[in-house]
Design a protein around this motif. Structure first.
Motif, PDB file in Angstrom:
ATOM      1  N   GLY A  10       0.790  -1.232   0.000  1.00  0.00           N
ATOM      2  CA  GLY A  10       0.000   0.000   0.000  1.00  0.00           C
ATOM      3  C   GLY A  10       0.814   1.269   0.000  1.00  0.00           C
ATOM      4  N   SER A  11       0.460   2.165   0.926  1.00  0.00           N
ATOM      5  CA  SER A  11       0.969   3.532   0.855  1.00  0.00           C
ATOM      6  C   SER A  11       2.463   3.622   1.157  1.00  0.00           C
ATOM      7  N   GLY A  12       2.972   2.711   1.958  1.00  0.00           N
ATOM      8  CA  GLY A  12       4.419   2.677   2.149  1.00  0.00           C
ATOM      9  C   GLY A  12       4.974   3.795   3.011  1.00  0.00           C
ATOM     10  N   SER A  13       4.214   4.268   3.980  1.00  0.00           N
ATOM     11  CA  SER A  13       4.768   5.317   4.843  1.00  0.00           C
ATOM     12  C   SER A  13       5.870   4.743   5.742  1.00  0.00           C
ATOM     13  N   ASN A  14       5.751   3.480   6.134  1.00  0.00           N
ATOM     14  CA  ASN A  14       6.857   2.853   6.874  1.00  0.00           C
ATOM     15  C   ASN A  14       8.075   2.668   5.973  1.00  0.00           C
ATOM     16  N   LEU A  15       7.828   2.280   4.735  1.00  0.00           N
ATOM     17  CA  LEU A  15       8.926   2.215   3.765  1.00  0.00           C
ATOM     18  C   LEU A  15       9.635   3.560   3.693  1.00  0.00           C
ATOM     19  N   ALA A  87       6.402  -4.320   5.387  1.00  0.00           N
ATOM     20  CA  ALA A  87       5.958  -2.976   5.766  1.00  0.00           C
ATOM     21  C   ALA A  87       4.564  -2.740   5.188  1.00  0.00           C
ATOM     22  N   GLY A  88       3.553  -3.215   5.913  1.00  0.00           N
ATOM     23  CA  GLY A  88       2.198  -3.130   5.387  1.00  0.00           C
ATOM     24  C   GLY A  88       1.992  -4.115   4.247  1.00  0.00           C
ATOM     25  N   PHE A  89       2.613  -5.287   4.368  1.00  0.00           N
ATOM     26  CA  PHE A  89       2.453  -6.346   3.358  1.00  0.00           C
ATOM     27  C   PHE A  89       1.296  -7.222   3.825  1.00  0.00           C
ATOM     28  N   MET A  90       0.164  -7.096   3.138  1.00  0.00           N
ATOM     29  CA  MET A  90      -1.086  -7.660   3.655  1.00  0.00           C
ATOM     30  C   MET A  90      -1.383  -9.036   3.064  1.00  0.00           C
ATOM     31  N   ARG A  91      -0.449  -9.943   3.267  1.00  0.00           N
ATOM     32  CA  ARG A  91      -0.626 -11.315   2.797  1.00  0.00           C
ATOM     33  C   ARG A  91      -0.260 -12.279   3.913  1.00  0.00           C
ATOM     34  N   ASN A 107       8.302  -7.939  10.822  1.00  0.00           N
ATOM     35  CA  ASN A 107       6.991  -7.377  10.471  1.00  0.00           C
ATOM     36  C   ASN A 107       6.691  -6.253  11.448  1.00  0.00           C
ATOM     37  N   ILE A 108       5.862  -5.306  11.026  1.00  0.00           N
ATOM     38  CA  ILE A 108       5.332  -4.310  11.970  1.00  0.00           C
ATOM     39  C   ILE A 108       3.828  -4.476  12.017  1.00  0.00           C
ATOM     40  N   HIS A 109       3.291  -4.387  13.235  1.00  0.00           N
ATOM     41  CA  HIS A 109       1.867  -4.637  13.431  1.00  0.00           C
ATOM     42  C   HIS A 109       1.289  -3.519  14.308  1.00  0.00           C
ATOM     43  N   PRO A 110       0.082  -3.019  13.943  1.00  0.00           N
ATOM     44  CA  PRO A 110      -0.475  -1.870  14.655  1.00  0.00           C
ATOM     45  C   PRO A 110      -1.244  -2.247  15.930  1.00  0.00           C
ATOM     46  N   SER A 111      -0.580  -2.931  16.849  1.00  0.00           N
ATOM     47  CA  SER A 111      -1.160  -3.180  18.174  1.00  0.00           C
ATOM     48  C   SER A 111      -0.023  -3.563  19.109  1.00  0.00           C
ATOM     49  N   VAL A 170      -0.789   5.986  16.192  1.00  0.00           N
ATOM     50  CA  VAL A 170      -0.027   4.729  16.174  1.00  0.00           C
ATOM     51  C   VAL A 170       0.922   4.708  14.972  1.00  0.00           C
ATOM     52  N   HIS A 171       0.408   5.162  13.836  1.00  0.00           N
ATOM     53  CA  HIS A 171       1.204   5.193  12.607  1.00  0.00           C
ATOM     54  C   HIS A 171       2.477   6.021  12.792  1.00  0.00           C
ATOM     55  N   GLU A 172       2.344   7.167  13.465  1.00  0.00           N
ATOM     56  CA  GLU A 172       3.524   8.012  13.716  1.00  0.00           C
ATOM     57  C   GLU A 172       4.557   7.267  14.562  1.00  0.00           C
ATOM     58  N   CYS A 173       4.080   6.480  15.503  1.00  0.00           N
ATOM     59  CA  CYS A 173       5.007   5.687  16.326  1.00  0.00           C
ATOM     60  C   CYS A 173       5.663   4.586  15.510  1.00  0.00           C
ATOM     61  N   GLU A 174       4.924   4.013  14.581  1.00  0.00           N
ATOM     62  CA  GLU A 174       5.512   2.983  13.713  1.00  0.00           C
ATOM     63  C   GLU A 174       6.743   3.548  13.001  1.00  0.00           C
ATOM     64  N   HIS A 175       6.617   4.794  12.566  1.00  0.00           N
ATOM     65  CA  HIS A 175       7.709   5.410  11.803  1.00  0.00           C
ATOM     66  C   HIS A 175       8.942   5.662  12.666  1.00  0.00           C
TER      67      HIS A 175
HETATM   68  C1  GAR Z   1       0.777  -0.101   9.031  1.00  0.00           C
HETATM   69  O1  GAR Z   1      -0.058   0.498   9.993  1.00  0.00           O
HETATM   70  C2  GAR Z   1       1.175  -1.498   9.455  1.00  0.00           C
HETATM   71  O2  GAR Z   1       1.352  -1.613  10.844  1.00  0.00           O
HETATM   72  C3  GAR Z   1      -0.007  -2.283   8.985  1.00  0.00           C
HETATM   73  O3  GAR Z   1      -0.318  -1.729   7.738  1.00  0.00           O
HETATM   74  C4  GAR Z   1       0.011  -0.346   7.740  1.00  0.00           C
HETATM   75  C5  GAR Z   1       0.832  -0.016   6.512  1.00  0.00           C
HETATM   76  O4  GAR Z   1       1.041   1.368   6.401  1.00  0.00           O
HETATM   77  N1  GAR Z   1       0.313  -3.672   8.878  1.00  0.00           N
HETATM   78  C6  GAR Z   1      -0.550  -4.657   9.188  1.00  0.00           C
HETATM   79  O5  GAR Z   1      -1.676  -4.454   9.565  1.00  0.00           O
HETATM   80  C7  GAR Z   1       0.008  -6.058   9.010  1.00  0.00           C
HETATM   81  N2  GAR Z   1      -0.943  -7.030   9.453  1.00  0.00           N
HETATM   82  P1  GAR Z   1       2.121   1.949   5.379  1.00  0.00           P
HETATM   83  O6  GAR Z   1       1.863   1.283   4.029  1.00  0.00           O
HETATM   84  O7  GAR Z   1       1.836   3.401   5.321  1.00  0.00           O
HETATM   85  O8  GAR Z   1       3.482   1.629   5.905  1.00  0.00           O
END
Ligand code: GAR
Length: 210
Positions: A10-15, A87-91, A107-111, A170-175
Motif C-alpha cells: 500500500g501507501s508505504g509510509s513505513n517504507l 511494511a504493510g504487506f497484507m498477505r 513485520n510491523i503490526h499496529p497493536s 499509532v502510525h507516527e510511532c511505527e515510523h
Molecule cells: C501499518 O499500519 C502497518 O502496521 C499495517 O499496515 C500499515 C501499513 O502502512 N500492517 C498490518 O496491519 C500487518 N498485518 P504503510 O503502508 O503506510 O506503511
C-alpha cells in the motif's frame, strides 16, 4: 552494509521512514528492492523516487498461495538480502516461506502484541476500553503476528478517541520504531535465539524493548 528487501501492499509510509533512515546513514543498510503484491500503490512510487528498484509481483496472477510464495521467494532471493522487511504487506505467508527467512525477517503490526493479532486493531482496542494501545516490530515466525517481539511503542488512548485518530498516532510511532529495529539489526545488535530476542547479547523482555 546490509542488503534490505522491503515488501509492501500500500501507501508505504513505513517504507518511507526506512528510506529516510538509510539515506541519512543512520541505518547501515541499503534497500536493494521494494516488492509490492498490488499494482499502482504509492509505495512503489516512493521507491522509484528514491532511486530504488521497485517490482510488482501480483498475487492475482497465481492460482495458489504456495505458487505465489515460491515466486516471491525466488524474486526476493535474486536480490540476496540480509534482511526482509514486511511494511504493510497484507498477505498471509506459508510456513515454508517464513521458515526460509527465519531470524532475518521483520513485520510491523499496529497493536501491542500479543493483543489484537489480525485486522481492525484500533477499533478492537477502543471497544475493549483499553487505556493503552500501540505498535510492535517482531521477527516473523509461522504463527500469524505471533513471532518474538523486538520493540513496542505505547500510545495512550484518549477518552474521546476514534479509530482513525488513534490509527494516526499509532502510525507516527511505527515510523519511529521500525527504523530503530532495522538500525539494530544492521549493526548486528539483534538476534533471534531459541529463548527469545537478544539486543547486544541481553535477552529482551517478552514485550520487546519499550
Ligand atoms: C501499518 O499500519 C502497518 O502496521 C499495517 O499496515 C500499515 C501499513 O502502512 N500492517 C498490518 O496491519 C500487518 N498485518 P504503510 O503502508 O503506510 O506503511
Amino acid at each position: 552494509t546490509k542488503r534490505i528487501v522491503v515488501l509492501i501492499s500500500g501507501s508505504g509510509s513505513n517504507l518511507q521512514a526506512l528510506i529516510d533512515a538509510t539515506a541519512s546513514g543512520r541505518i547501515d543498510g541499503r534497500i536493494v528492492a521494494v516488492i509490492s503484491n498490488r499494482p499502482g500503490v504509492l509505495g512503489l512510487e516512493r521507491a522509484q523516487k528514491a532511486g530504488i528498484r521497485a517490482e510488482l509481483l501480483d498475487h492475482k496472477a497465481f492460482d495458489s498461495r504456495e505458487a505465489f510464495d515460491s515466486a516471491l521467494q525466488a524474486l526476493i532471493d535474486s536480490h540476496e538480502p540480509d534482511l526482509v522487511v514486511l511494511a504493510g504487506f497484507m498477505r498471509i505467508l506459508t510456513t515454508e516461506f517464513v521458515s526460509h527467512y527465519l531470524g532475518r525477517m521483520f513485520n510491523i503490526h499496529p497493536s501491542l502484541l500479543p493483543r489484537y493479532k489480525g485486522l481492525n486493531t484500533h477499533q478492537r482496542a477502543l471497544e475493549a476500553g483499553d487505556t493503552e494501545h500501540g505498535c510492535t516490530v517482531h521477527f516473523v515466525t509461522p504463527e500469524l503476528d505471533g513471532g518474538p517481539l523486538v520493540v513496542q511503542a505505547v500510545v495512550p488512548v484518549a477518552t474521546d478517541d476514534d479509530a482513525s485518530r488513534l490509527q494516526q498516532r499509532v502510525h507516527e510511532c511505527e515510523h519511529r520504531i521500525y527504523p530503530l529495529a532495522v538500525e539494530w539489526f544492521c549493526a548486528d545488535r539483534l538476534q533471534l535465539l531459541q529463548e527469545g530476542v537478544t539486543l547486544d547479547g541481553a535477552l529482551l523482555p517478552p514485550t520487546g524493548y519499550r
